[in-house]
Write a protein that holds these residues in place. Structure first.
Motif, PDB file in Angstrom:
ATOM      1  N   LYS A 162      31.805  31.759 -51.295  1.00  0.00           N
ATOM      2  CA  LYS A 162      33.097  32.415 -51.042  1.00  0.00           C
ATOM      3  C   LYS A 162      33.515  33.234 -52.247  1.00  0.00           C
TER       4      LYS A 162
ATOM      5  N   TYR B 232      31.127  36.337 -52.664  1.00  0.00           N
ATOM      6  CA  TYR B 232      31.279  37.341 -51.599  1.00  0.00           C
ATOM      7  C   TYR B 232      32.703  37.332 -51.049  1.00  0.00           C
ATOM      8  N   PRO B 233      33.658  37.859 -51.816  1.00  0.00           N
ATOM      9  CA  PRO B 233      35.042  37.816 -51.344  1.00  0.00           C
ATOM     10  C   PRO B 233      35.196  38.532 -49.997  1.00  0.00           C
ATOM     11  N   GLU B 234      34.310  39.517 -49.801  1.00  0.00           N
ATOM     12  CA  GLU B 234      34.417  40.280 -48.545  1.00  0.00           C
ATOM     13  C   GLU B 234      34.092  39.420 -47.323  1.00  0.00           C
ATOM     14  N   ALA B 235      33.436  38.244 -47.569  1.00  0.00           N
ATOM     15  CA  ALA B 235      33.050  37.409 -46.435  1.00  0.00           C
ATOM     16  C   ALA B 235      34.115  36.375 -46.090  1.00  0.00           C
TER      17      ALA B 235
ATOM     18  N   ASP C 221      36.753  36.436 -44.508  1.00  0.00           N
ATOM     19  CA  ASP C 221      37.139  36.460 -43.108  1.00  0.00           C
ATOM     20  C   ASP C 221      36.213  35.628 -42.225  1.00  0.00           C
ATOM     21  N   LYS C 222      34.890  35.792 -42.551  1.00  0.00           N
ATOM     22  CA  LYS C 222      33.861  35.082 -41.779  1.00  0.00           C
ATOM     23  C   LYS C 222      34.067  33.577 -41.849  1.00  0.00           C
TER      24      LYS C 222
ATOM     25  N   THR D 218      24.943  37.149 -45.387  1.00  0.00           N
ATOM     26  CA  THR D 218      24.479  38.521 -45.570  1.00  0.00           C
ATOM     27  C   THR D 218      23.602  38.949 -44.410  1.00  0.00           C
TER      28      THR D 218
ATOM     29  N   ARG E 174      21.186  40.144 -52.964  1.00  0.00           N
ATOM     30  CA  ARG E 174      22.310  40.696 -53.691  1.00  0.00           C
ATOM     31  C   ARG E 174      22.011  42.046 -54.259  1.00  0.00           C
TER      32      ARG E 174
END
Ligand code: ADP
Length: 756
Positions: A632, A635-638, A640-641, A676, A756
């Motif tokens: 988490k 990958y802050p962008e994840a 939501d997932k 990813t 990455r």
């Protein structure tokens, strides 16, 4: 007037006695003739005449005269009365004195004197009868005419100090004097009587002892003759008597054994205690009480013996040889305590046996697995019904030597409960400071264990209590590679199995391919125990065929293996056939060696719940949480997932419990791959603990894990950089086939995998 100084004699007035010539000479009275006046002066201390001073004399003396002198110069003296010394001078050893009579107070009449005298004389006569010298003394006693005479004559025998003797003379009244004298004489008789009785009693006991000895010798003689006639019936007592004598026990042990033996004699065969006493004596006399000499061992020969029974194990053997060399230098029978750590069947116990052989010493093995009661180590007190010695002493009895090589098997399986802590008892056994005096409760006397060479074995050092572990020097048995296993089977296991079953080399041939197949497809272990079993099964099967006469010579090839072993090949986890996001290969350590494992992850529509399956232990669950947080974070962008889905993590082979921190990196990689959507190639495997900061920390069991990876067909392995030193322990043939990639941080792995 002749002055006669005397010491420690009772000179009383009105008594006649003899002075022998030599006594007079001693007293320096050399010129005496009949009618001479004498003055007896009484000394306080025993001093030579030349040293005497005026103070050395009591103030009262006795006057007397020389009656007659016989032809031999002996002088007969008659004393007269007590005198007060009025003047006394000593010049150059010569004594001159003046004296005046001292008045007596006669408060006893003549009749009373007579009565008391006669009573005393009768008592003396009766007293004398009790002694052999009585007849001779009788005439003497009858000769005495007064109490004073009796007292003077017995003077030397009376139990009085010289001062008490003087006090008789000093007494002015007759009553006082006679009482003192009576007490002295009657006391003398009593003491003499008691002495005589004691002497008689002593003589009786002496006689009894002589008699007893004589009888014992006779019984002994008769018993021996009986024993010779019927050697099968030699009595237990006699046998133990002999054994105790021959055993070379120390003083304490002998006393204890003799105590029990005496009890056995008294109790007799029918007593219900007999069995217990028998067992004890059998036990103490079977122990070796002799100190063995330190034997010089030829190191080259020792190396040869170690090599003879065991293939490989180079480091272990080196360490053992070092230990032997150090013991030789120190002239000691024992050195540091070795702890062999490794999976079952890696040869830990059996190499103990080779050590014993190399040292020309006895071997004894004690299994400690499941021991939870302290008494199993230290023994039960003999007061218990069914008491037994502890396992250590029982082992000492079994081997019958004081310096065996003792293998303590499975020290990691000792457990602790209400009946005490066996580990602490074991500590006492192993502690060189204490173990020369180890007291087993059953044996009840100290026994010297300091010459025992202890070797402990364990599957893992983790569960061994710290204090115990500190005493020992751990040596790892990493398990065997397939190549080593092949050699072990070829050189040792198969020939041994054939020999045991009486199969000749010409009758059974096992092809190399068949052996390799047994190793790969029919066993799954770090050691060779299963392999050994399969070799036995193979030989048994062949034996039946040979005996039935179906075949004269049998060749076993891989095709026929399934018939021979009557078993389906084991299916190893092989590498994944296809790659898939969220699934990554990890490496695990189990008691049977290493294995590969897969971590599977999946996301389904939901609300951010995490589900974990596959019997993961607490530590592994924590690794999951760390991995989730880390991903988490990376990958802050994840985010939501994670919020909108439920996460499921599973580790297959769900029936087997799994735990340990080393799957951290695998979990993190699997999750990264999942979010990813990039799959990881199945040719990669990895192991390593992960910290929240993304660092990779070292793990245990690297050799086993790499071996498992190689066996499964993995070609690239990530390992923690801090484990690089452990690569020394990894077999060359394993290292050759693997690309080993040391990593420091999680990102190193992710980058390499192009996640990455
Ligand atoms: P452990 O005590 O480690 O469980 P063992 O000493 O009982 O293992 O060994 C099991 C069997 O395997 C024994 O028969 C032993 O002779 C054999 N064995 C183990 N290692 C070797 C080796 N390196 N060479 C030959 N035989 C071996």
């Amino acid at each position: 007037m002749i002055v006669v100084p005397i010491y420690d004699m009772i000179i009383l007035p009105g008594v006649s006695f003899y002075f022998k010539k030599d006594v007079l000479q001693e007293l320096n009275v050399t010129e005496a003739s009949a009618g001479d006046e004498l003055l007896f002066l009484i000394q306080r201390e025993d001093k030579k005449q030349s040293e005497l001073t005026v103070e050395d004399f009591y103030p009262i003396g006795v006057s007397g005269s020389v009656e007659s002198i016989d032809g031999e110069g002996n002088v007969s003296v008659q004393t007269k009365s007590r005198v007060n010394i009025t003047e006394l001078e000593i010049t150059e050893g010569k004594i001159t004195a003046e004296a005046v009579n001292r008045a007596d107070v006669e408060d006893l009449d003549a009749k009373e004197w007579q009565q008391r005298f006669e009573k005393m004389r009768t008592a003396l006569l009766r007293f004398a009868q009790g002694f052999q010298w009585g007849v001779w003394a009788r005439g003497y006693i009858l000769h005495w005419k007064s109490i004073s005479e009796i007292v003077s004559s017995l003077s030397a025998y009376l139990n009085l100090s010289s001062e008490e003797k003087y006090q008789i003379l000093e007494a002015d009244t007759s009553t006082e004097r006679v009482e003192k004298m009576e007490r002295a004489v009657y006391e003398f008789m009593e003491v003499a009587k008691v002495g005589e009785e004691a002497e008689n009693a002593q003589q009786e006991t002496h006689e009894k002892v002589y008699r007893e000895d004589a009888l014992k010798k006779q019984i002994d003689f008769l018993q021996r003759q009986l024993d010779e006639l019927h050697p099968e019936n030699v009595s237990d007592v006699r046998r133990f008597e002999q054994k105790i004598q021959e055993s070379g026990m120390n003083e304490t042990a002998r006393k204890e054994a003799e105590k029990v033996l005496n009890r056995m004699k008294q109790e007799g065969k029918d007593s219900h205690e007999y069995g217990m006493l028998y067992d004890y004596l059998d036990f103490v006399t079977s122990l070796s009480w002799k100190k063995e000499e330190v034997e010089q061992v030829d190191l080259a020969e020792a190396e040869q013996i170690l090599d003879k029974e065991h293939y490989g194990l180079k480091k272990v053997k080196e360490r053992i040889i070092q230990q032997i060399a150090v013991m030789q230098l120190n002239c000691r029978q024992a050195g540091s305590i070795l702890l062999f750590v490794g999976a079952p069947g890696t040869g830990k116990t059996s190499i103990g046996q080779s050590i014993a052989e190399a040292l020309h010493r006895k071997y004894v093995r004690i299994s400690l697995g499941g021991v939870r009661d302290e008494a199993e180590i230290r023994g039960h007190r003999r007061t218990y019904v069914g008491a037994m010695p502890g396992r250590i002493m029982e082992g000492m009895k079994r081997c019958g030597a004081s310096n065996p090589v003792m293998v303590l098997d499975e020290v990691d399986k000792l457990s602790k409960d209400f009946s005490g802590d066996p580990a602490s008892a074991l500590l006492e056994v192993l502690d060189p400071e204490q173990n020369n005096n180890f007291t087993d409760h059953y044996l009840n006397v100290p026994y010297d264990l300091s010459d025992v060479l202890f070797v402990c074995t364990a599957n893992s050092a983790d569960t061994i209590p710290e204090p115990l572990l500190n005493r020992m020097e751990a040596i790892q048995f990493p398990g065997y590679t397939a190549v080593e296993k092949f050699q072990i089977a070829r050189r040792h296991l198969l020939p041994k199995a054939m020999e045991n079953m009486g199969i000749k080399a010409k009758n059974l041939k096992v092809t190399d391919e068949a052996l390799q197949s047994v190793i790969h497809d029919y066993t799954m272990e770090a050691g060779v125990r299963g392999l050994k079993k399969q070799m036995d099964t193979l030989c048994r099967y062949a034996a039946v065929k040979l005996v039935k006469g179906e075949q004269k010579s049998i060749t076993v090839n891989p095709k026929r293996l399934q018939d021979f072993l009557d078993e389906k090949p084991i299916r190893h986890e092989g590498i994944l056939e296809e790659k898939q996001p969220g699934v990554v290969t990890g490496l695990a350590w189990t008691a049977a060696g290493g294995e590969i494992l897969f971590i599977e992850t999946m996301m389904t529509k939901g609300s951010g719940k995490v589900q974990i399956t596959g019997q993961l232990g607490d530590v592994m669950k924590e690794s999951v949480q760390i991995a989730v947080s880390l991903v988490k974070f990376m990958y802050p962008e994840a985010a939501d997932k994670f919020r909108k889905n439920d996460l499921h993590i599973h580790v297959p082979a769900g029936a087997i419990p799994k735990d340990g921190p080393s799957a951290g990196i695998t979990l993190t990689t699997a999750l990264t791959s999942l979010i990813t959507g990039k799959a990881v190639s199945p040719e990669y495997a990895m192991t390593g603990e992960v910290s929240l900061r993304g660092g990779i920390m070292p793990i245990g069991g690297l050799p086993e894990k790499l071996m498992a990876a190689q066996r499964a067909g993995i070609s690239k392995v990530f390992i923690p950089e801090k484990n690089v030193d452990d690569l020394d322990d990894v077999a060359e043939e394993v290292k050759e086939k693997l690309e080993i990639i040391p990593v420091k941080r999680v990102t190193d792995v992710l980058k390499r995998l192009e996640l990455r």
